[in-house]
Enzyme design. Structure first.
Site, PDB file in Angstrom:
ATOM      1  N   ASP A  92      18.959  34.877  42.517  1.00 14.37           N
ATOM      2  CA  ASP A  92      17.801  34.496  41.586  1.00 14.37           C
ATOM      3  C   ASP A  92      17.503  35.913  40.698  1.00 14.37           C
ATOM      4  O   ASP A  92      17.706  36.910  41.064  1.00 14.37           O
ATOM      5  CB  ASP A  92      16.599  33.976  42.245  1.00 14.37           C
ATOM      6  CG  ASP A  92      15.932  32.784  41.675  1.00 14.37           C
ATOM      7  OD1 ASP A  92      16.165  32.765  40.350  1.00 14.37           O
ATOM      8  OD2 ASP A  92      15.170  32.221  42.164  1.00 14.37           O
ATOM      9  N   ASP A  93      16.685  35.548  39.791  1.00 14.67           N
ATOM     10  CA  ASP A  93      16.332  36.699  38.856  1.00 14.67           C
ATOM     11  C   ASP A  93      15.174  37.437  39.826  1.00 14.67           C
ATOM     12  O   ASP A  93      15.270  38.573  39.801  1.00 14.67           O
ATOM     13  CB  ASP A  93      15.818  36.220  37.594  1.00 14.67           C
ATOM     14  CG  ASP A  93      14.637  35.426  37.429  1.00 14.67           C
ATOM     15  OD1 ASP A  93      14.595  34.567  38.575  1.00 14.67           O
ATOM     16  OD2 ASP A  93      14.199  34.985  36.322  1.00 14.67           O
ATOM     17  N   ASP A  96       8.613  35.828  43.785  1.00 13.08           N
ATOM     18  CA  ASP A  96       7.341  36.271  43.262  1.00 13.08           C
ATOM     19  C   ASP A  96       6.331  36.061  44.483  1.00 13.08           C
ATOM     20  O   ASP A  96       6.180  36.667  45.466  1.00 13.08           O
ATOM     21  CB  ASP A  96       6.869  35.337  41.949  1.00 13.08           C
ATOM     22  CG  ASP A  96       5.554  35.700  41.407  1.00 13.08           C
ATOM     23  OD1 ASP A  96       4.627  36.243  42.346  1.00 13.08           O
ATOM     24  OD2 ASP A  96       5.231  35.735  40.405  1.00 13.08           O
TER      25      ASP A  96
HETATM   26  O1  LIG Z   1       8.866  33.383  44.455  1.00 16.80           O
HETATM   27  P1  LIG Z   1       8.158  32.158  43.750  1.00 16.80           P
HETATM   28  O2  LIG Z   1       6.752  32.235  43.308  1.00 16.80           O
HETATM   29  O3  LIG Z   1       8.718  31.021  44.050  1.00 16.80           O
HETATM   30  O4  LIG Z   1       8.983  32.601  42.024  1.00 16.80           O
HETATM   31  C1  LIG Z   1      10.124  32.696  41.692  1.00 16.80           C
HETATM   32  C2  LIG Z   1      10.856  31.710  41.081  1.00 16.80           C
HETATM   33  O5  LIG Z   1      10.259  31.708  39.952  1.00 16.80           O
HETATM   34  C3  LIG Z   1      11.049  31.630  38.890  1.00 16.80           C
HETATM   35  O6  LIG Z   1      11.436  30.632  38.355  1.00 16.80           O
HETATM   36  P2  LIG Z   1      10.625  29.443  37.609  1.00 16.80           P
HETATM   37  O7  LIG Z   1       9.705  28.655  38.405  1.00 16.80           O
HETATM   38  O8  LIG Z   1       9.899  30.286  36.340  1.00 16.80           O
HETATM   39  O9  LIG Z   1      11.681  28.613  36.815  1.00 16.80           O
HETATM   40  P3  LIG Z   1      12.778  28.814  35.809  1.00 16.80           P
HETATM   41  O10 LIG Z   1      13.770  29.992  36.521  1.00 16.80           O
HETATM   42  O11 LIG Z   1      13.534  27.615  35.826  1.00 16.80           O
HETATM   43  O12 LIG Z   1      12.403  29.281  34.455  1.00 16.80           O
HETATM   44  C4  LIG Z   1      12.121  32.470  39.320  1.00 16.80           C
HETATM   45  O13 LIG Z   1      13.389  32.126  38.373  1.00 16.80           O
HETATM   46  C5  LIG Z   1      12.412  32.117  40.591  1.00 16.80           C
HETATM   47  O14 LIG Z   1      13.358  30.965  40.983  1.00 16.80           O
END
Ligand SMILES: O=P(O)(O)OC[C@H]1O[C@H](OP(=O)(O)OP(=O)(O)O)[C@H](O)[C@@H]1O
Length: 158
Positions: A92-93, A96
């Site tokens: 994953d990128d 958070d």
């Molecule tokens: O640790 P967390 O609070 O769960 O956040 C991390 C997630 O949030 C982002 O996805 P996002 O919800 O922005 O969706 P996307 O990648 O489809 O834009 C990111 O790519 C992770 O998958």
């Protein structure tokens, strides 16, 4: 590496590529043979890492998260079909709050979970990451931005 002080952290394509190659280096001797990219944010780093590690077997898990009664709910829109394994990398990128990572660890308990960026609340849930980011800092990834005019500093302070 640790970055702090800014509430906004803007990442260029080059910086993202460089950091992701660092992550690939950290994964190089892990004997990984397949990747699950966490869509959507994990798709770009998964492609870069697959290229660096010469991995040609990739899958996606498509998740959507939303806030509900101050709790983040995660929905799996499409599951991966690759089996859980110690040779599987889940990419994953960023991590958070850690909600996504927590769900993915349950889904793939044997796999190695790796992200490019990690915030304090979630970083214990990833096996490998490159850059620490403060919890209250918003990470602006290159695919969410475009080049735009920036006024000279002297004009901005008027
Ligand atoms: O640790 P967390 O609070 O769960 O956040 C991390 C997630 O949030 C982002 O996805 P996002 O919800 O922005 O969706 P996307 O990648 O489809 O834009 C990111 O790519 C992770 O998958």
């Amino acid at each position: 590496m640790s970055l702090s002080g800014n509430k906004n952290f803007y990442v260029s394509w080059e910086a993202f590529h460089r950091a992701t190659k660092e992550l690939a280096k950290m994964c190089l001797h892990g004997n990984f043979d397949s990747i699950v990219a966490v869509s959507r944010g994990g798709l770009v780093p998964a492609t870069i890492i697959a290229r660096e590690l010469n991995i040609r077997v990739l899958d996606t898990i498509c998740v959507s998260s939303y806030d509900h009664d101050q709790q983040r709910s995660l929905q799996v829109l499409k599951d991966a079909t690759l089996p859980d394994s110690e040779r599987l990398l889940v990419i994953d990128d960023l991590v958070d709050t850690g909600e996504t990572a927590r769900a993915l660890r349950e889904r793939f308990p044997k796999a190695c979970f790796a992200t490019v960026y990690a915030k304090p609340q979630g970083k214990a849930l990833v096996d490998k990451y490159v850059t620490d980011i403060e919890q209250d800092t918003w990470i602006h990834l290159p695919w969410d931005m475009e080049l735009a005019y920036s006024a000279p500093l002297a004009e901005q302070s008027r």
